[in-house]
Motif scaffolding. Structure first.
Motif, short mmCIF file in Angstrom:
data_model
loop_
_atom_site.label_atom_id
_atom_site.label_comp_id
_atom_site.label_asym_id
_atom_site.label_seq_id
_atom_site.Cartn_x
_atom_site.Cartn_y
_atom_site.Cartn_z
N PHE A 165 26.53 -34.39 3.23
CA PHE A 165 26.54 -35.99 3.50
C PHE A 165 26.46 -36.38 4.83
N GLY A 166 25.42 -37.49 4.63
CA GLY A 166 24.97 -38.16 5.92
C GLY A 166 25.68 -39.44 6.22
N PHE A 167 26.22 -39.73 7.30
CA PHE A 167 26.77 -41.01 7.57
C PHE A 167 25.95 -41.78 8.78
N ASP A 168 25.90 -43.07 8.68
CA ASP A 168 25.09 -43.80 9.76
C ASP A 168 25.89 -44.99 9.79
N ASP A 169 26.29 -45.25 11.35
CA ASP A 169 26.99 -46.44 11.80
C ASP A 169 25.97 -47.20 12.42
N GLY A 170 24.74 -47.07 12.37
CA GLY A 170 23.68 -48.00 13.02
C GLY A 170 23.53 -47.87 14.51
N LYS A 171 24.28 -46.80 15.21
CA LYS A 171 24.23 -46.71 16.61
C LYS A 171 24.16 -45.41 16.98
N ALA A 172 25.05 -44.52 16.78
CA ALA A 172 24.98 -42.95 17.32
C ALA A 172 23.78 -42.41 16.18
N PRO A 173 23.35 -41.10 16.61
CA PRO A 173 22.73 -40.05 15.61
C PRO A 173 23.40 -40.11 14.26
#
Length: 345
Positions: A165-173
């Motif tokens: 599962f991939g998580f994206d906070d818009g900042k870090a990779p």
């Protein structure tokens, strides 16, 4: 009379076959279950030899007009073995191998998932690693991708299935967390597909960093690893992630045996997905797990700018995984060139 004699012979043949199948099954059960208590293979072999001899003697009696005696002896012995078999229960308290020593657990509060015992090992060899078990926090509102990994170690028909599962906070990779349904080996055990039919292993659910759980397969064990992007609505991604957490908690409350056919890395995932996406068809490729990517592709769930052969070639991560520097982002590197499914609402 001839018809009656024919049916008697037919019944004896059927009874003999069933008795011999019972002998074979009991041999497997005795061999694998007694491995811990009876260390000597010769002693176990002798015990199995006695059982086989008695079983064959009972079949012999069946054909010597002493069927009642043969069936009675066989029935009593088999009933005893079945009672012993039913008494064997899974446990969470054994001397576990280091890579499955801890059990994953988690809590879900709204969008926030708190996980305990996420594995983040640094592997030096296929069997030696610096152990790290960590607590992690994930925001399901940032869940943006689901990938399926298949790892091959014994030909094209059999593969281990993992889901990332991939998580994206818009900042870090982008952060990735991989779930893997595995056998929970004891320190002295090695995987055995046959042993998996005979309650040799408990079931384990591992959540780990990709640099740990994928890299040890591609770089250390020499397995062929493929990574596919799966098209899935965000609500279904969320439900599947929570289903993994629920399964992990359930295994703590009620341990379960691994089964080579019916409770393995593919069938358990399929059961979870089917509860989220009703109507998924059964397919022989669920048992021949090496062909699971073709099954998922037949459902239209793989990113598909090209034909499957091209997708499969791009999905092969071994060369990229081995080229990743220690200070580089492993997850980004292994996805170079892998077709990505568009984010769905």
């Amino acid at each position: 009379m001839r018809i009656a004699a024919f049916f008697i012979v037919l019944l004896k043949l059927l009874a003999s076959l069933l008795m011999l199948l019972g002998v074979v099954w009991a041999c497997g059960a005795l061999w694998f279950q007694l491995a811990q208590s009876v260390k000597s293979g010769s002693a176990r072999g002798l015990l199995l030899g006695v059982w086989v001899g008695v079983g064959l003697y009972c079949v012999y009696l069946l054909w010597q007009q002493r069927a009642a005696k043969g069936l009675l002896i066989y029935g009593l012995l088999l009933a005893g073995i079945l009672a012993w078999w039913a008494s064997i229960q899974p446990s969470n308290t054994r001397q576990w191998a280091p890579d499955v020593a801890q059990q994953l657990s988690g809590t879900v509060q709204g969008d926030v998932v708190q996980l305990h015992n996420v594995r983040n090992f640094e592997w030096q060899t296929a069997s030696k690693a610096t152990a790290r078990w960590e607590d992690r926090r994930y925001d399901l509102g940032q869940l943006v991708s689901v990938d399926m990994a298949t790892s091959y170690w014994m030909g094209p028909a059999i593969a281990h299935t993992l889901v990332s599962f991939g998580f994206d906070d818009g900042k870090a990779p982008r952060r990735y967390l991989t779930f893997s349904v595995e056998i929970r080996k004891e320190r002295s055990e090695q995987f055995s597909a046959v042993g998996g039919f005979f309650k040799q292993f408990e079931l384990s659910l591992v959540a780990a960093e990709e640099r740990d759980i994928l890299r040890v397969r591609s770089n250390m064990r020499g397995e062929e690893v493929y990574l596919y992007s799966v098209a899935m609505p965000r609500a279904a991604m969320r439900s599947l992630f929570i289903a993994y957490v629920d399964k992990a908690n359930a295994l703590i409350e009620t341990p379960q045996f691994y089964h080579t056919l019916f409770a393995n890395c593919t069938t358990i995932v399929f059961d979870m997905v089917r509860s989220i996406v009703p109507g998924l068809p059964m397919d022989w490729r669920l048992l021949a797990s090496g062909y699971l990517p073709q099954y998922v592709d037949s459902l239209g769930a793989l990113a598909r700018p090209n034909d499957f052969e091209a997708i499969q070639a791009a999905a092969h991560i071994n060369a990229r995984a081995k080229a990743v520097r220690p200070d580089a982002d492993f997850s980004s590197a292994i996805r170079q060139g892998v077709p990505q499914a568009p984010l769905q609402p």
